[in-house]
Motif scaffolding. Structure first.
Motif, PDB file in Angstrom:
ATOM      1  N   PHE A 339       0.830  -1.200   0.000  1.00  0.00           N
ATOM      2  CA  PHE A 339       0.000   0.000   0.000  1.00  0.00           C
ATOM      3  C   PHE A 339       0.868   1.255   0.000  1.00  0.00           C
ATOM      4  O   PHE A 339       0.618   2.207  -0.752  1.00  0.00           O
ATOM      5  CB  PHE A 339      -0.910  -0.002   1.228  1.00  0.00           C
ATOM      6  CG  PHE A 339      -1.742   1.244   1.385  1.00  0.00           C
ATOM      7  CD1 PHE A 339      -2.865   1.455   0.592  1.00  0.00           C
ATOM      8  CD2 PHE A 339      -1.401   2.199   2.327  1.00  0.00           C
ATOM      9  CE1 PHE A 339      -3.629   2.613   0.742  1.00  0.00           C
ATOM     10  CE2 PHE A 339      -2.155   3.354   2.484  1.00  0.00           C
ATOM     11  CZ  PHE A 339      -3.272   3.563   1.690  1.00  0.00           C
ATOM     12  N   GLU A 340       1.901   1.268   0.817  1.00  0.00           N
ATOM     13  CA  GLU A 340       2.797   2.430   0.859  1.00  0.00           C
ATOM     14  C   GLU A 340       3.504   2.610  -0.486  1.00  0.00           C
ATOM     15  O   GLU A 340       3.682   3.741  -0.959  1.00  0.00           O
ATOM     16  CB  GLU A 340       3.815   2.262   1.987  1.00  0.00           C
ATOM     17  CG  GLU A 340       3.215   2.284   3.390  1.00  0.00           C
ATOM     18  CD  GLU A 340       2.546   3.606   3.723  1.00  0.00           C
ATOM     19  OE1 GLU A 340       2.950   4.654   3.157  1.00  0.00           O
ATOM     20  OE2 GLU A 340       1.605   3.605   4.532  1.00  0.00           O
ATOM     21  N   ASP A 341       3.898   1.508  -1.103  1.00  0.00           N
ATOM     22  CA  ASP A 341       4.505   1.592  -2.437  1.00  0.00           C
ATOM     23  C   ASP A 341       3.513   2.161  -3.448  1.00  0.00           C
ATOM     24  O   ASP A 341       3.866   2.985  -4.309  1.00  0.00           O
ATOM     25  CB  ASP A 341       4.952   0.206  -2.909  1.00  0.00           C
ATOM     26  CG  ASP A 341       6.065  -0.384  -2.057  1.00  0.00           C
ATOM     27  OD1 ASP A 341       6.736   0.384  -1.341  1.00  0.00           O
ATOM     28  OD2 ASP A 341       6.248  -1.619  -2.102  1.00  0.00           O
ATOM     29  N   ALA A 342       2.262   1.710  -3.345  1.00  0.00           N
ATOM     30  CA  ALA A 342       1.237   2.184  -4.266  1.00  0.00           C
ATOM     31  C   ALA A 342       0.960   3.669  -4.053  1.00  0.00           C
ATOM     32  O   ALA A 342       0.754   4.415  -5.017  1.00  0.00           O
ATOM     33  CB  ALA A 342      -0.044   1.372  -4.079  1.00  0.00           C
ATOM     34  N   VAL A 343       0.943   4.099  -2.805  1.00  0.00           N
ATOM     35  CA  VAL A 343       0.737   5.520  -2.510  1.00  0.00           C
ATOM     36  C   VAL A 343       1.805   6.365  -3.202  1.00  0.00           C
ATOM     37  O   VAL A 343       1.514   7.375  -3.855  1.00  0.00           O
ATOM     38  CB  VAL A 343       0.758   5.767  -0.984  1.00  0.00           C
ATOM     39  CG1 VAL A 343       0.883   7.265  -0.668  1.00  0.00           C
ATOM     40  CG2 VAL A 343      -0.504   5.208  -0.331  1.00  0.00           C
ATOM     41  N   ALA A 425      -0.948  -7.112  -7.439  1.00  0.00           N
ATOM     42  CA  ALA A 425      -0.115  -8.314  -7.401  1.00  0.00           C
ATOM     43  C   ALA A 425       1.360  -7.966  -7.518  1.00  0.00           C
ATOM     44  O   ALA A 425       2.212  -8.534  -6.808  1.00  0.00           O
ATOM     45  CB  ALA A 425      -0.514  -9.268  -8.526  1.00  0.00           C
ATOM     46  N   GLU A 426       1.695  -7.017  -8.385  1.00  0.00           N
ATOM     47  CA  GLU A 426       3.100  -6.640  -8.546  1.00  0.00           C
ATOM     48  C   GLU A 426       3.683  -6.077  -7.261  1.00  0.00           C
ATOM     49  O   GLU A 426       4.746  -6.505  -6.796  1.00  0.00           O
ATOM     50  CB  GLU A 426       3.245  -5.608  -9.669  1.00  0.00           C
ATOM     51  CG  GLU A 426       4.687  -5.113  -9.813  1.00  0.00           C
ATOM     52  CD  GLU A 426       4.868  -4.071 -10.897  1.00  0.00           C
ATOM     53  OE1 GLU A 426       5.994  -3.538 -10.993  1.00  0.00           O
ATOM     54  OE2 GLU A 426       3.914  -3.790 -11.648  1.00  0.00           O
ATOM     55  N   PHE A 427       2.990  -5.101  -6.665  1.00  0.00           N
ATOM     56  CA  PHE A 427       3.525  -4.487  -5.447  1.00  0.00           C
ATOM     57  C   PHE A 427       3.642  -5.505  -4.320  1.00  0.00           C
ATOM     58  O   PHE A 427       4.634  -5.521  -3.581  1.00  0.00           O
ATOM     59  CB  PHE A 427       2.646  -3.313  -5.018  1.00  0.00           C
ATOM     60  CG  PHE A 427       2.809  -2.082  -5.862  1.00  0.00           C
ATOM     61  CD1 PHE A 427       4.040  -1.456  -5.965  1.00  0.00           C
ATOM     62  CD2 PHE A 427       1.733  -1.548  -6.557  1.00  0.00           C
ATOM     63  CE1 PHE A 427       4.205  -0.315  -6.740  1.00  0.00           C
ATOM     64  CE2 PHE A 427       1.886  -0.410  -7.338  1.00  0.00           C
ATOM     65  CZ  PHE A 427       3.128   0.210  -7.432  1.00  0.00           C
ATOM     66  N   ALA A 428       2.638  -6.363  -4.157  1.00  0.00           N
ATOM     67  CA  ALA A 428       2.680  -7.346  -3.078  1.00  0.00           C
ATOM     68  C   ALA A 428       3.779  -8.378  -3.300  1.00  0.00           C
ATOM     69  O   ALA A 428       4.496  -8.745  -2.357  1.00  0.00           O
ATOM     70  CB  ALA A 428       1.320  -8.030  -2.953  1.00  0.00           C
TER      71      ALA A 428
END
Length: 452
Positions: A339-343, A425-428
Protein backbone atom coordinates in the motif's frame (compact mmCIF):
# COMPACT_ATOMS: atom_id res chain seq x y z
CA UNK A 1 22.83 -10.32 -19.36
CA UNK A 2 19.68 -9.17 -17.60
CA UNK A 3 16.40 -10.84 -18.44
CA UNK A 4 13.81 -8.86 -20.33
CA UNK A 5 10.14 -8.93 -19.49
CA UNK A 6 9.53 -11.23 -22.41
CA UNK A 7 12.22 -13.63 -21.16
CA UNK A 8 10.52 -13.76 -17.78
CA UNK A 9 7.10 -14.19 -19.31
CA UNK A 10 8.29 -17.05 -21.49
CA UNK A 11 9.61 -18.87 -18.43
CA UNK A 12 6.27 -18.86 -16.66
CA UNK A 13 3.96 -21.85 -16.77
CA UNK A 14 0.81 -21.21 -18.73
CA UNK A 15 2.46 -18.95 -21.31
CA UNK A 16 3.06 -20.48 -24.71
CA UNK A 17 3.89 -19.43 -28.23
CA UNK A 18 0.35 -18.28 -28.92
CA UNK A 19 0.41 -16.01 -25.89
CA UNK A 20 3.74 -14.51 -26.83
CA UNK A 21 2.52 -13.87 -30.33
CA UNK A 22 0.03 -11.41 -28.90
CA UNK A 23 2.83 -9.29 -27.46
CA UNK A 24 3.94 -8.20 -30.90
CA UNK A 25 0.64 -6.61 -31.82
CA UNK A 26 0.47 -4.77 -28.53
CA UNK A 27 4.01 -3.53 -28.86
CA UNK A 28 3.26 -2.24 -32.32
CA UNK A 29 0.11 -0.51 -31.11
CA UNK A 30 2.08 1.24 -28.41
CA UNK A 31 4.82 2.50 -30.69
CA UNK A 32 2.82 3.33 -33.83
CA UNK A 33 0.19 5.53 -32.23
CA UNK A 34 -0.08 7.84 -29.29
CA UNK A 35 -3.87 7.70 -29.50
CA UNK A 36 -5.25 5.77 -26.49
CA UNK A 37 -7.06 2.59 -27.51
CA UNK A 38 -8.87 -0.17 -25.73
CA UNK A 39 -9.20 -2.46 -28.68
CA UNK A 40 -11.07 -5.63 -27.58
CA UNK A 41 -8.77 -7.93 -29.52
CA UNK A 42 -5.71 -6.37 -27.91
CA UNK A 43 -7.24 -6.73 -24.45
CA UNK A 44 -7.99 -10.39 -25.12
CA UNK A 45 -4.34 -10.85 -26.00
CA UNK A 46 -3.44 -9.46 -22.57
CA UNK A 47 -5.62 -12.11 -20.98
CA UNK A 48 -4.22 -14.81 -23.23
CA UNK A 49 -0.67 -14.11 -22.06
CA UNK A 50 -1.58 -16.59 -19.36
CA UNK A 51 -1.48 -16.66 -15.59
CA UNK A 52 1.40 -17.85 -13.42
CA UNK A 53 1.28 -21.43 -12.18
CA UNK A 54 1.25 -21.36 -8.38
CA UNK A 55 -0.72 -24.43 -7.29
CA UNK A 56 -1.26 -24.64 -3.55
CA UNK A 57 1.07 -27.15 -1.98
CA UNK A 58 2.54 -28.08 1.37
CA UNK A 59 6.16 -29.13 2.05
CA UNK A 60 5.17 -32.59 3.27
CA UNK A 61 5.10 -35.82 1.22
CA UNK A 62 1.40 -36.56 0.64
CA UNK A 63 0.97 -40.24 -0.21
CA UNK A 64 -0.90 -41.31 -3.34
CA UNK A 65 -2.36 -44.17 -1.31
CA UNK A 66 -3.98 -41.71 1.07
CA UNK A 67 -5.58 -39.78 -1.77
CA UNK A 68 -6.90 -42.99 -3.30
CA UNK A 69 -8.24 -44.12 0.07
CA UNK A 70 -10.10 -40.83 0.44
CA UNK A 71 -11.42 -41.08 -3.11
CA UNK A 72 -12.49 -44.65 -2.38
CA UNK A 73 -14.41 -43.48 0.67
CA UNK A 74 -16.44 -41.09 -1.50
CA UNK A 75 -17.11 -43.82 -4.07
CA UNK A 76 -18.18 -46.22 -1.32
CA UNK A 77 -20.71 -43.70 -0.01
CA UNK A 78 -22.10 -43.02 -3.46
CA UNK A 79 -22.19 -46.68 -4.52
CA UNK A 80 -24.26 -47.55 -1.45
CA UNK A 81 -27.32 -45.75 -2.85
CA UNK A 82 -29.11 -45.93 -6.20
CA UNK A 83 -28.65 -43.49 -9.05
CA UNK A 84 -32.28 -42.42 -8.87
CA UNK A 85 -35.14 -42.57 -6.37
CA UNK A 86 -38.33 -44.15 -7.62
CA UNK A 87 -41.71 -42.51 -6.89
CA UNK A 88 -42.86 -45.79 -5.38
CA UNK A 89 -39.96 -45.78 -2.95
CA UNK A 90 -40.08 -42.04 -2.18
CA UNK A 91 -43.36 -40.36 -3.15
CA UNK A 92 -42.14 -36.87 -2.24
CA UNK A 93 -41.03 -35.26 -5.53
CA UNK A 94 -39.13 -32.44 -3.80
CA UNK A 95 -37.00 -34.97 -1.93
CA UNK A 96 -36.36 -36.88 -5.15
CA UNK A 97 -35.24 -33.68 -6.86
CA UNK A 98 -32.84 -32.80 -4.04
CA UNK A 99 -31.44 -36.31 -4.15
CA UNK A 100 -30.94 -36.19 -7.91
CA UNK A 101 -29.01 -32.94 -7.57
CA UNK A 102 -26.88 -34.33 -4.73
CA UNK A 103 -26.09 -37.49 -6.66
CA UNK A 104 -25.10 -35.48 -9.73
CA UNK A 105 -22.88 -33.19 -7.63
CA UNK A 106 -21.08 -36.16 -6.09
CA UNK A 107 -20.61 -37.82 -9.47
CA UNK A 108 -19.13 -34.62 -10.88
CA UNK A 109 -16.84 -34.23 -7.87
CA UNK A 110 -15.44 -37.70 -8.42
CA UNK A 111 -14.83 -37.21 -12.14
CA UNK A 112 -11.20 -36.86 -13.23
CA UNK A 113 -10.00 -33.26 -12.99
CA UNK A 114 -9.17 -31.42 -16.21
CA UNK A 115 -6.63 -29.23 -14.39
CA UNK A 116 -3.14 -30.03 -13.14
CA UNK A 117 -3.58 -30.21 -9.39
CA UNK A 118 -0.92 -30.55 -6.76
CA UNK A 119 -1.36 -33.46 -4.31
CA UNK A 120 -2.39 -30.94 -1.65
CA UNK A 121 -5.06 -29.45 -3.92
CA UNK A 122 -6.34 -32.96 -4.60
CA UNK A 123 -6.47 -33.63 -0.86
CA UNK A 124 -8.50 -30.46 -0.36
CA UNK A 125 -10.84 -31.22 -3.25
CA UNK A 126 -11.62 -34.69 -1.96
CA UNK A 127 -13.19 -33.13 1.11
CA UNK A 128 -15.90 -31.82 -1.17
CA UNK A 129 -16.26 -35.12 -3.01
CA UNK A 130 -16.73 -37.02 0.23
CA UNK A 131 -19.20 -34.46 1.54
CA UNK A 132 -21.22 -34.46 -1.68
CA UNK A 133 -21.42 -38.25 -1.66
CA UNK A 134 -22.52 -38.17 1.99
CA UNK A 135 -25.24 -35.66 1.10
CA UNK A 136 -26.65 -38.13 -1.41
CA UNK A 137 -26.37 -41.12 0.92
CA UNK A 138 -27.82 -39.27 3.91
CA UNK A 139 -30.77 -38.02 1.91
CA UNK A 140 -31.50 -41.46 0.51
CA UNK A 141 -31.11 -43.37 3.77
CA UNK A 142 -33.29 -40.88 5.63
CA UNK A 143 -35.95 -40.98 2.90
CA UNK A 144 -36.28 -44.78 3.13
CA UNK A 145 -36.20 -44.74 6.91
CA UNK A 146 -32.73 -46.12 7.62
CA UNK A 147 -31.15 -42.98 9.11
CA UNK A 148 -32.33 -40.25 11.47
CA UNK A 149 -31.11 -36.77 12.30
CA UNK A 150 -30.29 -37.98 15.82
CA UNK A 151 -28.01 -40.68 14.38
CA UNK A 152 -26.06 -38.10 12.40
CA UNK A 153 -25.84 -35.69 15.31
CA UNK A 154 -24.25 -38.45 17.38
CA UNK A 155 -21.65 -38.84 14.62
CA UNK A 156 -21.10 -35.09 14.58
CA UNK A 157 -20.36 -35.03 18.29
CA UNK A 158 -17.86 -37.84 17.89
CA UNK A 159 -16.04 -35.98 15.09
CA UNK A 160 -16.11 -32.75 17.11
CA UNK A 161 -14.48 -34.58 20.03
CA UNK A 162 -11.77 -35.86 17.68
CA UNK A 163 -11.15 -32.32 16.41
CA UNK A 164 -10.76 -30.99 19.93
CA UNK A 165 -8.43 -33.85 20.85
CA UNK A 166 -6.24 -33.12 17.83
CA UNK A 167 -6.10 -29.41 18.71
CA UNK A 168 -5.13 -30.08 22.32
CA UNK A 169 -2.29 -32.35 21.24
CA UNK A 170 -0.81 -29.90 18.72
CA UNK A 171 2.87 -29.11 19.09
CA UNK A 172 4.91 -27.25 16.48
CA UNK A 173 7.73 -29.67 15.73
CA UNK A 174 10.27 -29.57 12.93
CA UNK A 175 13.86 -28.91 11.92
CA UNK A 176 13.34 -25.81 9.77
CA UNK A 177 11.06 -22.98 10.95
CA UNK A 178 10.31 -21.91 7.38
CA UNK A 179 9.03 -25.35 6.42
CA UNK A 180 7.34 -25.98 9.77
CA UNK A 181 5.38 -22.73 9.59
CA UNK A 182 3.85 -23.59 6.21
CA UNK A 183 3.07 -27.18 7.16
CA UNK A 184 1.35 -26.25 10.41
CA UNK A 185 -0.62 -23.43 8.84
CA UNK A 186 -2.00 -25.96 6.35
CA UNK A 187 -2.78 -28.38 9.18
CA UNK A 188 -4.51 -25.65 11.18
CA UNK A 189 -6.59 -24.62 8.18
CA UNK A 190 -7.72 -28.20 7.66
CA UNK A 191 -8.70 -28.58 11.31
CA UNK A 192 -10.44 -25.20 11.37
CA UNK A 193 -12.27 -26.23 8.20
CA UNK A 194 -13.43 -29.41 9.92
CA UNK A 195 -14.90 -27.44 12.84
CA UNK A 196 -16.43 -24.89 10.47
CA UNK A 197 -18.21 -27.63 8.50
CA UNK A 198 -20.01 -28.76 11.64
CA UNK A 199 -20.80 -25.24 12.82
CA UNK A 200 -22.13 -24.11 9.43
CA UNK A 201 -24.47 -27.09 9.15
CA UNK A 202 -26.35 -25.86 12.20
CA UNK A 203 -26.22 -22.16 11.35
CA UNK A 204 -26.84 -22.16 7.62
CA UNK A 205 -28.87 -25.29 6.93
CA UNK A 206 -31.11 -25.12 3.86
CA UNK A 207 -33.58 -27.79 4.96
CA UNK A 208 -35.57 -28.50 8.12
CA UNK A 209 -37.09 -31.71 9.46
CA UNK A 210 -36.66 -33.63 6.23
CA UNK A 211 -34.56 -36.27 4.53
CA UNK A 212 -32.44 -33.59 2.80
CA UNK A 213 -31.77 -32.10 6.24
CA UNK A 214 -30.27 -35.41 7.33
CA UNK A 215 -28.29 -35.43 4.10
CA UNK A 216 -26.77 -32.01 4.63
CA UNK A 217 -25.86 -32.91 8.21
CA UNK A 218 -24.10 -36.06 7.00
CA UNK A 219 -22.38 -33.92 4.35
CA UNK A 220 -21.02 -31.70 7.14
CA UNK A 221 -19.90 -34.69 9.21
CA UNK A 222 -18.14 -36.36 6.29
CA UNK A 223 -16.51 -33.11 5.15
CA UNK A 224 -15.26 -32.54 8.68
CA UNK A 225 -13.93 -36.07 8.92
CA UNK A 226 -12.18 -35.69 5.57
CA UNK A 227 -10.54 -32.44 6.69
CA UNK A 228 -9.38 -34.00 9.94
CA UNK A 229 -8.06 -37.05 8.09
CA UNK A 230 -6.10 -34.66 5.87
CA UNK A 231 -4.67 -32.81 8.84
CA UNK A 232 -3.52 -36.06 10.43
CA UNK A 233 -1.92 -37.21 7.20
CA UNK A 234 -0.06 -33.96 6.45
CA UNK A 235 1.26 -33.69 10.01
CA UNK A 236 2.23 -37.33 10.33
CA UNK A 237 3.93 -37.52 6.94
CA UNK A 238 5.82 -34.32 7.71
CA UNK A 239 7.05 -35.58 11.07
CA UNK A 240 8.02 -38.92 9.56
CA UNK A 241 10.37 -37.05 7.21
CA UNK A 242 12.32 -35.51 10.13
CA UNK A 243 14.85 -37.55 12.10
CA UNK A 244 15.18 -35.38 15.21
CA UNK A 245 12.47 -32.69 15.37
CA UNK A 246 12.83 -29.55 17.46
CA UNK A 247 9.90 -28.17 19.45
CA UNK A 248 9.09 -24.68 18.09
CA UNK A 249 5.84 -24.32 20.05
CA UNK A 250 6.92 -21.63 22.50
CA UNK A 251 8.73 -19.69 19.79
CA UNK A 252 5.72 -19.83 17.49
CA UNK A 253 3.41 -18.64 20.25
CA UNK A 254 5.59 -15.75 21.39
CA UNK A 255 6.41 -14.64 17.85
CA UNK A 256 2.75 -14.74 16.83
CA UNK A 257 1.87 -12.56 19.81
CA UNK A 258 4.75 -10.17 19.11
CA UNK A 259 4.08 -9.74 15.41
CA UNK A 260 0.35 -9.57 16.01
CA UNK A 261 1.00 -6.57 18.24
CA UNK A 262 3.29 -4.96 15.68
CA UNK A 263 0.75 -5.30 12.87
CA UNK A 264 -2.02 -3.93 15.08
CA UNK A 265 0.13 -0.91 15.98
CA UNK A 266 0.93 -0.26 12.33
CA UNK A 267 -2.75 -0.53 11.39
CA UNK A 268 -3.53 2.03 14.08
CA UNK A 269 -1.49 4.61 12.15
CA UNK A 270 -4.29 4.73 9.54
CA UNK A 271 -7.87 5.96 10.00
CA UNK A 272 -10.03 3.36 11.73
CA UNK A 273 -13.47 4.72 10.84
CA UNK A 274 -15.50 5.44 7.68
CA UNK A 275 -14.08 2.50 5.74
CA UNK A 276 -11.20 2.06 3.36
CA UNK A 277 -11.85 5.28 1.49
CA UNK A 278 -10.91 7.14 4.66
CA UNK A 279 -7.56 5.35 4.60
CA UNK A 280 -6.99 6.51 1.03
CA UNK A 281 -8.09 10.06 1.81
CA UNK A 282 -5.78 10.02 4.83
CA UNK A 283 -2.84 9.79 2.46
CA UNK A 284 -3.74 13.18 1.03
CA UNK A 285 -5.69 12.06 -2.03
CA UNK A 286 -8.80 13.75 -3.38
CA UNK A 287 -11.28 10.90 -3.66
CA UNK A 288 -13.32 12.67 -6.32
CA UNK A 289 -10.28 13.04 -8.53
CA UNK A 290 -9.38 9.37 -8.00
CA UNK A 291 -12.90 8.14 -8.77
CA UNK A 292 -13.03 5.70 -11.69
CA UNK A 293 -9.25 5.38 -11.88
CA UNK A 294 -7.06 2.30 -11.51
CA UNK A 295 -5.26 4.23 -8.77
CA UNK A 296 -8.23 4.20 -6.44
CA UNK A 297 -8.94 0.52 -7.06
CA UNK A 298 -5.26 -0.28 -6.47
CA UNK A 299 -5.11 1.58 -3.16
CA UNK A 300 -8.36 0.15 -1.85
CA UNK A 301 -7.64 -3.40 -3.00
CA UNK A 302 -4.21 -3.36 -1.40
CA UNK A 303 -5.58 -2.24 1.96
CA UNK A 304 -8.37 -4.80 1.82
CA UNK A 305 -5.63 -7.41 1.98
CA UNK A 306 -4.10 -5.67 5.00
CA UNK A 307 -7.42 -6.08 6.79
CA UNK A 308 -7.69 -9.71 5.73
CA UNK A 309 -4.27 -10.50 7.14
CA UNK A 310 -5.09 -8.74 10.41
CA UNK A 311 -8.32 -10.70 10.70
CA UNK A 312 -6.45 -13.99 10.22
CA UNK A 313 -3.79 -12.97 12.74
CA UNK A 314 -6.39 -12.02 15.35
CA UNK A 315 -8.39 -15.20 14.86
CA UNK A 316 -5.23 -17.31 14.95
CA UNK A 317 -4.13 -15.78 18.24
CA UNK A 318 -7.61 -16.07 19.73
CA UNK A 319 -7.80 -19.78 18.93
CA UNK A 320 -4.12 -20.64 19.64
CA UNK A 321 -3.50 -21.36 15.96
CA UNK A 322 -0.10 -19.72 15.98
CA UNK A 323 1.00 -20.69 12.47
CA UNK A 324 -2.20 -19.15 11.11
CA UNK A 325 -1.52 -16.01 13.13
CA UNK A 326 2.02 -15.76 11.75
CA UNK A 327 0.87 -16.16 8.15
CA UNK A 328 -1.84 -13.57 8.83
CA UNK A 329 0.77 -11.15 10.13
CA UNK A 330 2.83 -11.85 7.00
CA UNK A 331 -0.17 -11.03 4.79
CA UNK A 332 -0.98 -7.84 6.68
CA UNK A 333 2.57 -6.53 6.59
CA UNK A 334 3.15 -7.49 2.96
CA UNK A 335 0.13 -5.55 1.82
CA UNK A 336 0.76 -2.65 4.17
CA UNK A 337 4.14 -2.21 2.52
CA UNK A 338 2.53 -2.69 -0.89
CA UNK A 339 0.00 0.00 0.00
CA UNK A 340 2.80 2.43 0.86
CA UNK A 341 4.50 1.59 -2.44
CA UNK A 342 1.24 2.18 -4.27
CA UNK A 343 0.74 5.52 -2.51
CA UNK A 344 4.15 6.66 -3.71
CA UNK A 345 3.47 5.48 -7.26
CA UNK A 346 0.08 7.21 -7.45
CA UNK A 347 1.52 10.46 -6.09
CA UNK A 348 4.03 10.30 -8.92
CA UNK A 349 1.19 10.20 -11.43
CA UNK A 350 0.99 6.49 -12.17
CA UNK A 351 -2.26 4.56 -12.61
CA UNK A 352 -4.34 7.63 -13.42
CA UNK A 353 -6.06 5.73 -16.22
CA UNK A 354 -6.02 2.55 -18.27
CA UNK A 355 -5.22 4.59 -21.35
CA UNK A 356 -4.43 1.71 -23.69
CA UNK A 357 -4.26 -2.05 -23.99
CA UNK A 358 -0.48 -1.65 -23.92
CA UNK A 359 -0.71 -0.06 -20.46
CA UNK A 360 -2.79 -2.97 -19.21
CA UNK A 361 -0.31 -5.38 -20.78
CA UNK A 362 2.60 -3.66 -19.06
CA UNK A 363 0.83 -3.90 -15.72
CA UNK A 364 0.30 -7.62 -16.19
CA UNK A 365 3.89 -8.18 -17.25
CA UNK A 366 5.01 -6.25 -14.17
CA UNK A 367 2.99 -8.61 -11.99
CA UNK A 368 4.34 -11.72 -13.71
CA UNK A 369 7.87 -10.42 -13.47
CA UNK A 370 7.52 -9.65 -9.75
CA UNK A 371 6.02 -13.05 -9.02
CA UNK A 372 8.81 -14.83 -10.82
CA UNK A 373 11.49 -12.76 -9.07
CA UNK A 374 9.96 -13.52 -5.66
CA UNK A 375 9.61 -17.21 -6.48
CA UNK A 376 13.30 -17.28 -7.45
CA UNK A 377 14.34 -15.79 -4.11
CA UNK A 378 15.79 -18.72 -2.17
CA UNK A 379 16.14 -17.19 1.28
CA UNK A 380 12.85 -18.44 2.80
CA UNK A 381 11.31 -20.43 -0.04
CA UNK A 382 8.42 -22.12 1.76
CA UNK A 383 6.82 -19.08 3.41
CA UNK A 384 7.46 -16.89 0.38
CA UNK A 385 5.85 -19.37 -1.97
CA UNK A 386 2.91 -19.84 0.39
CA UNK A 387 2.25 -16.09 0.21
CA UNK A 388 2.69 -15.98 -3.56
CA UNK A 389 -0.09 -18.54 -4.06
CA UNK A 390 -2.63 -15.97 -2.82
CA UNK A 391 -1.01 -13.10 -4.71
CA UNK A 392 -0.97 -15.03 -7.99
CA UNK A 393 -4.75 -15.39 -7.76
CA UNK A 394 -4.96 -11.61 -8.25
CA UNK A 395 -3.56 -12.00 -11.75
CA UNK A 396 -6.25 -14.56 -12.54
CA UNK A 397 -8.89 -12.22 -11.11
CA UNK A 398 -7.58 -9.47 -13.37
CA UNK A 399 -7.92 -11.79 -16.36
CA UNK A 400 -11.42 -12.62 -15.21
CA UNK A 401 -12.64 -9.10 -15.89
CA UNK A 402 -12.12 -9.73 -19.60
CA UNK A 403 -14.28 -12.86 -19.41
CA UNK A 404 -17.03 -11.31 -17.30
CA UNK A 405 -20.32 -11.11 -19.19
CA UNK A 406 -21.11 -7.93 -17.28
CA UNK A 407 -18.63 -6.01 -19.42
CA UNK A 408 -18.82 -5.46 -23.15
CA UNK A 409 -15.67 -6.00 -25.22
CA UNK A 410 -13.35 -3.06 -24.76
CA UNK A 411 -15.24 -1.74 -21.73
CA UNK A 412 -12.78 0.64 -20.02
CA UNK A 413 -14.05 -0.49 -16.61
CA UNK A 414 -12.86 -4.03 -17.24
CA UNK A 415 -9.44 -2.74 -18.29
CA UNK A 416 -9.29 -0.45 -15.26
CA UNK A 417 -10.21 -3.20 -12.83
CA UNK A 418 -7.80 -5.65 -14.41
CA UNK A 419 -4.94 -3.15 -14.34
CA UNK A 420 -5.56 -2.49 -10.64
CA UNK A 421 -5.46 -6.22 -9.88
CA UNK A 422 -2.23 -6.68 -11.81
CA UNK A 423 -0.63 -3.71 -10.07
CA UNK A 424 -1.72 -4.96 -6.65
CA UNK A 425 -0.12 -8.31 -7.40
CA UNK A 426 3.10 -6.64 -8.55
CA UNK A 427 3.52 -4.49 -5.45
CA UNK A 428 2.68 -7.35 -3.08
CA UNK A 429 4.97 -9.85 -4.81
CA UNK A 430 7.90 -7.44 -4.66
CA UNK A 431 7.47 -7.06 -0.89
CA UNK A 432 6.96 -10.75 -0.12
CA UNK A 433 10.56 -11.99 0.30
CA UNK A 434 11.40 -9.10 2.62
CA UNK A 435 8.39 -9.77 4.80
CA UNK A 436 9.24 -13.48 4.93
CA UNK A 437 12.67 -12.50 6.22
CA UNK A 438 11.01 -10.22 8.80
CA UNK A 439 8.71 -12.95 10.11
CA UNK A 440 11.31 -15.71 10.21
CA UNK A 441 13.99 -13.37 11.52
CA UNK A 442 11.71 -12.42 14.41
CA UNK A 443 11.00 -16.10 15.00
CA UNK A 444 14.74 -16.82 15.11
CA UNK A 445 15.21 -14.02 17.66
CA UNK A 446 12.34 -15.36 19.77
CA UNK A 447 13.87 -18.82 19.74
CA UNK A 448 16.93 -17.31 21.34
CA UNK A 449 14.74 -16.18 24.22
CA UNK A 450 13.00 -19.51 24.82
CA UNK A 451 15.94 -21.75 25.46
CA UNK A 452 17.16 -22.30 21.93
Amino acid sequence: MSRTRRDVLASLAGVGVAGLAGCTALDAGESDSDDPTLDPAALREVMELGSPAFPARVPAPIADSFLEQSRGRARELLDSCPETMSPEEVPNEAVRNVYAEAYADATAALAPSDTDESPFETLQGLRYARGAAAMAKGTYDAAVGDLTEADVRDEAESVRADIESFQRATRYLGNDPDRALVVYEAVENLVAGAARSLDNADEYGRYADSAPRVGELLDAVESARASLDGAHHVRDRYLASIADPIDFTDAFASTASSLGGVTEDRRAEYPEERGLEAVVAGEGFDLEQLESTPAKDLLVETFVEVERGLRDAREGLRSDRFATALVGAHTAETHRRAFEDAVTAVKRGRYESAESAAAVRDAKLGALEALEAARSDGSNPHLTRRALVDIAHMVARGDGYFRDDYYEDGDPRAARNALAQYATAEFAARETPGVSAWVLGTLAAERGGVGR
